[in-house]
Design a protein around this motif. Structure first.
Motif, PDB file in Angstrom:
ATOM      1  N   VAL A  14       0.838  -1.208   0.000  1.00 14.17           N
ATOM      2  CA  VAL A  14       0.000   0.000   0.000  1.00 14.17           C
ATOM      3  C   VAL A  14       0.871   1.256   0.000  1.00 14.17           C
ATOM      4  O   VAL A  14       0.618   2.207  -0.738  1.00 14.17           O
ATOM      5  CB  VAL A  14      -0.968  -0.004   1.205  1.00 14.17           C
ATOM      6  CG1 VAL A  14      -1.590   1.383   1.402  1.00 14.17           C
ATOM      7  CG2 VAL A  14      -2.059  -1.030   0.998  1.00 14.17           C
ATOM      8  N   SER A  15       1.921   1.252   0.820  1.00 10.49           N
ATOM      9  CA  SER A  15       2.776   2.444   0.917  1.00 10.49           C
ATOM     10  C   SER A  15       3.648   2.645  -0.316  1.00 10.49           C
ATOM     11  O   SER A  15       4.337   3.659  -0.433  1.00 10.49           O
ATOM     12  CB  SER A  15       3.667   2.361   2.152  1.00 10.49           C
ATOM     13  OG  SER A  15       4.608   1.306   2.033  1.00 10.49           O
ATOM     14  N   GLU A  16       3.625   1.678  -1.239  1.00 14.13           N
ATOM     15  CA  GLU A  16       4.423   1.783  -2.459  1.00 14.13           C
ATOM     16  C   GLU A  16       3.596   2.217  -3.662  1.00 14.13           C
ATOM     17  O   GLU A  16       4.130   2.374  -4.756  1.00 14.13           O
ATOM     18  CB  GLU A  16       5.109   0.446  -2.742  1.00 14.13           C
ATOM     19  CG  GLU A  16       6.093   0.051  -1.642  1.00 14.13           C
ATOM     20  CD  GLU A  16       6.694  -1.325  -1.842  1.00 14.13           C
ATOM     21  OE1 GLU A  16       6.032  -2.162  -2.521  1.00 14.13           O
ATOM     22  OE2 GLU A  16       7.799  -1.575  -1.336  1.00 14.13           O
ATOM     23  N   ARG A  29       2.095   7.661  -2.489  1.00  9.37           N
ATOM     24  CA  ARG A  29       3.343   8.413  -2.388  1.00  9.37           C
ATOM     25  C   ARG A  29       3.178   9.865  -2.821  1.00  9.37           C
ATOM     26  O   ARG A  29       3.756  10.764  -2.208  1.00  9.37           O
ATOM     27  CB  ARG A  29       4.423   7.706  -3.208  1.00  9.37           C
ATOM     28  CG  ARG A  29       4.841   6.378  -2.582  1.00  9.37           C
ATOM     29  CD  ARG A  29       5.909   5.668  -3.368  1.00  9.37           C
ATOM     30  NE  ARG A  29       6.517   4.608  -2.557  1.00  9.37           N
ATOM     31  CZ  ARG A  29       7.561   3.893  -2.944  1.00  9.37           C
ATOM     32  NH1 ARG A  29       8.114   4.106  -4.129  1.00  9.37           N
ATOM     33  NH2 ARG A  29       8.058   2.960  -2.151  1.00  9.37           N
ATOM     34  N   ARG A  30       2.379  10.092  -3.850  1.00  9.60           N
ATOM     35  CA  ARG A  30       2.145  11.475  -4.274  1.00  9.60           C
ATOM     36  C   ARG A  30       1.414  12.250  -3.187  1.00  9.60           C
ATOM     37  O   ARG A  30       1.696  13.429  -2.947  1.00  9.60           O
ATOM     38  CB  ARG A  30       1.339  11.509  -5.579  1.00  9.60           C
ATOM     39  CG  ARG A  30       2.090  11.093  -6.810  1.00  9.60           C
ATOM     40  CD  ARG A  30       1.404  11.591  -8.086  1.00  9.60           C
ATOM     41  NE  ARG A  30       0.007  11.200  -8.162  1.00  9.60           N
ATOM     42  CZ  ARG A  30      -0.429  10.051  -8.672  1.00  9.60           C
ATOM     43  NH1 ARG A  30       0.435   9.172  -9.142  1.00  9.60           N
ATOM     44  NH2 ARG A  30      -1.727   9.782  -8.718  1.00  9.60           N
ATOM     45  N   ASN A  31       0.471  11.602  -2.532  1.00  3.56           N
ATOM     46  CA  ASN A  31      -0.295  12.296  -1.501  1.00  3.56           C
ATOM     47  C   ASN A  31       0.538  12.562  -0.256  1.00  3.56           C
ATOM     48  O   ASN A  31       0.412  13.636   0.351  1.00  3.56           O
ATOM     49  CB  ASN A  31      -1.553  11.497  -1.169  1.00  3.56           C
ATOM     50  CG  ASN A  31      -2.668  11.736  -2.168  1.00  3.56           C
ATOM     51  OD1 ASN A  31      -2.751  12.800  -2.780  1.00  3.56           O
ATOM     52  ND2 ASN A  31      -3.537  10.750  -2.345  1.00  3.56           N
ATOM     53  N   VAL A  32       1.363  11.627   0.154  1.00  5.80           N
ATOM     54  CA  VAL A  32       2.257  11.892   1.286  1.00  5.80           C
ATOM     55  C   VAL A  32       3.192  13.055   0.956  1.00  5.80           C
ATOM     56  O   VAL A  32       3.487  13.896   1.817  1.00  5.80           O
ATOM     57  CB  VAL A  32       3.044  10.623   1.670  1.00  5.80           C
ATOM     58  CG1 VAL A  32       4.146  10.960   2.680  1.00  5.80           C
ATOM     59  CG2 VAL A  32       2.107   9.569   2.264  1.00  5.80           C
ATOM     60  N   ASP A  52      11.893  -1.515   5.704  1.00  2.00           N
ATOM     61  CA  ASP A  52      12.541  -1.192   4.431  1.00  2.00           C
ATOM     62  C   ASP A  52      11.603  -0.355   3.561  1.00  2.00           C
ATOM     63  O   ASP A  52      12.046   0.543   2.844  1.00  2.00           O
ATOM     64  CB  ASP A  52      12.948  -2.466   3.689  1.00  2.00           C
ATOM     65  CG  ASP A  52      14.177  -3.126   4.296  1.00  2.00           C
ATOM     66  OD1 ASP A  52      14.918  -2.438   5.038  1.00  2.00           O
ATOM     67  OD2 ASP A  52      14.399  -4.328   4.034  1.00  2.00           O
ATOM     68  N   ARG A  53      10.319  -0.657   3.626  1.00  3.83           N
ATOM     69  CA  ARG A  53       9.344   0.134   2.873  1.00  3.83           C
ATOM     70  C   ARG A  53       9.227   1.544   3.457  1.00  3.83           C
ATOM     71  O   ARG A  53       9.031   2.507   2.716  1.00  3.83           O
ATOM     72  CB  ARG A  53       7.994  -0.572   2.866  1.00  3.83           C
ATOM     73  CG  ARG A  53       7.959  -1.817   1.983  1.00  3.83           C
ATOM     74  CD  ARG A  53       6.617  -2.526   2.034  1.00  3.83           C
ATOM     75  NE  ARG A  53       6.481  -3.481   0.939  1.00  3.83           N
ATOM     76  CZ  ARG A  53       6.971  -4.711   0.954  1.00  3.83           C
ATOM     77  NH1 ARG A  53       7.626  -5.137   2.017  1.00  3.83           N
ATOM     78  NH2 ARG A  53       6.806  -5.521  -0.087  1.00  3.83           N
ATOM     79  N   ALA A  54       9.355   1.653   4.773  1.00  5.52           N
ATOM     80  CA  ALA A  54       9.363   2.981   5.389  1.00  5.52           C
ATOM     81  C   ALA A  54      10.543   3.799   4.880  1.00  5.52           C
ATOM     82  O   ALA A  54      10.400   4.991   4.565  1.00  5.52           O
ATOM     83  CB  ALA A  54       9.427   2.849   6.908  1.00  5.52           C
ATOM     84  N   ILE A  55      11.694   3.169   4.796  1.00  8.80           N
ATOM     85  CA  ILE A  55      12.888   3.862   4.307  1.00  8.80           C
ATOM     86  C   ILE A  55      12.675   4.353   2.883  1.00  8.80           C
ATOM     87  O   ILE A  55      13.033   5.491   2.535  1.00  8.80           O
ATOM     88  CB  ILE A  55      14.111   2.931   4.418  1.00  8.80           C
ATOM     89  CG1 ILE A  55      14.469   2.711   5.895  1.00  8.80           C
ATOM     90  CG2 ILE A  55      15.310   3.510   3.661  1.00  8.80           C
ATOM     91  CD1 ILE A  55      15.472   1.602   6.125  1.00  8.80           C
ATOM     92  N   ASP A 101      12.753   8.270   1.765  1.00  9.02           N
ATOM     93  CA  ASP A 101      13.739   8.745   0.793  1.00  9.02           C
ATOM     94  C   ASP A 101      13.087   9.500  -0.357  1.00  9.02           C
ATOM     95  O   ASP A 101      13.714  10.373  -0.970  1.00  9.02           O
ATOM     96  CB  ASP A 101      14.554   7.565   0.261  1.00  9.02           C
ATOM     97  CG  ASP A 101      15.595   7.082   1.262  1.00  9.02           C
ATOM     98  OD1 ASP A 101      15.868   7.813   2.240  1.00  9.02           O
ATOM     99  OD2 ASP A 101      16.141   5.978   1.062  1.00  9.02           O
ATOM    100  N   LEU A 102      11.840   9.177  -0.658  1.00 10.61           N
ATOM    101  CA  LEU A 102      11.116   9.908  -1.699  1.00 10.61           C
ATOM    102  C   LEU A 102      10.599  11.249  -1.212  1.00 10.61           C
ATOM    103  O   LEU A 102      10.207  12.092  -2.028  1.00 10.61           O
ATOM    104  CB  LEU A 102       9.937   9.067  -2.191  1.00 10.61           C
ATOM    105  CG  LEU A 102      10.274   7.860  -3.063  1.00 10.61           C
ATOM    106  CD1 LEU A 102       9.030   7.003  -3.278  1.00 10.61           C
ATOM    107  CD2 LEU A 102      10.855   8.297  -4.403  1.00 10.61           C
TER     108      LEU A 102
END
Length: 278
Positions: A118-120, A125-128, A148-151, A155-156
């Motif tokens: 979901v976080s990918e 990602r655009r909304n965050v 790792d997904r949090a990282i 980073d984005l």
């Protein structure tokens, strides 16, 4: 004195919490008065309410409910971290409404209860990324296997201020250290991340943990992030799974007993008040 950055209120007569059906002993009302009575005795002088993953239709009703608790005479509550759904198209308008409301200090989307990817998603990602340059923070509630997904998300978004909940949810009960510890060290390299030392008694064996059980996990997080990027939270009522609010407060004081007054002040309240301009 302590500032609590992670208070949950559960009022099943007012809001719908679908997840509670499978939550065991947490499937009950946990009201503000219950918290406040014990919090005052523990030296807690203020609190932020953390969203409790209510049904999507109740998200904005939850914020309104918390506001009503905050305006009560002598209330400890001075703001809210609101639920959100960055994976959905309506997020942009929701963000604008909350930016107009100074009571809302940040957002959280619980990610350990949804598929890992979901976080990918592109929309997520655009909304965050829309939080960049705003006053709103974004709490990360993820399991060690998801860090790792949090990282990748961090980073984005180097200009979004992220909060890592519950020390990254270490597996204390199983004495799990790796790969949690390495991922904490990697997360700490990102200067836009603050770690929350919150309610980790819930992840220890309720019958056998002691201060020394918790110490390596807390000290690793503080050692990785530094005293200027850690904040404290109760995670009440989830902390009752490991002994309760008073027990977690006592453990916090024991864990930091050898630290300087300035270090304790940073963790206990200064960093939180600066982060959210309280």
């Amino acid at each position: 004195m302590l500032f609590d950055t992670h208070l949950h209120i559960v009022d099943r007569k007012s809001l719908n919490y679908p997840w509670l059906e499978g939550a065991g002993t947490l499937n009950r009302d946990n009201l503000y008065d219950d918290y406040a009575r014990e919090a005052h005795r523990c030296g807690i002088t203020g609190a932020l309410h953390m969203e409790v993953d209510v049904a999507p239709a109740d998200i904005e009703a939850e914020t309104a409910y918390v506001k009503r608790q905050a305006v009560r005479p002598g209330s400890l509550i001075c703001g809210a971290i609101a639920s959100c759904r960055p994976e959905e198209p309506g997020f942009e308008a929701y963000l604008e409404r909350n930016l107009a409301d100074p009571f809302v200090k940040g957002f959280r989307r619980v990610l350990h209860v949804v598929p890992d990817d979901v976080s990918e998603g592109d929309l997520f990602r655009r909304n965050v990324a829309r939080l960049a340059g705003t006053r709103l923070t974004f709490d990360l509630c993820m399991l060690p296997s998801q860090l790792d997904r949090a990282i990748s998300l961090i980073d984005l978004n180097p200009y979004v201020r992220f909060i890592l909940d519950h020390c990254g949810v270490p597996g204390i009960k199983d004495e799990a250290w790796s790969p949690w510890s390495e991922r904490i060290g990697e997360l700490a390299k990102r200067p836009n991340v603050t770690a929350k030392i919150s309610g980790i008694v819930a992840y220890a064996n309720p019958d056998r943990w002691s201060v020394e059980t918790l110490r390596p996990y807390v000290e690793h997080v503080i050692g990785s992030f530094g005293w200027e990027r850690v904040i404290w939270g109760s995670d009440w009522p989830v902390c009752t799974l490991g002994g309760g609010l008073s027990t977690w407060v006592a453990a916090t004081h024991a864990l930091t007993s050898g630290c300087s007054a300035d270090e304790r002040e940073s963790l206990f309240q200064r960093n939180a008040r600066q982060l959210w301009q309280l």
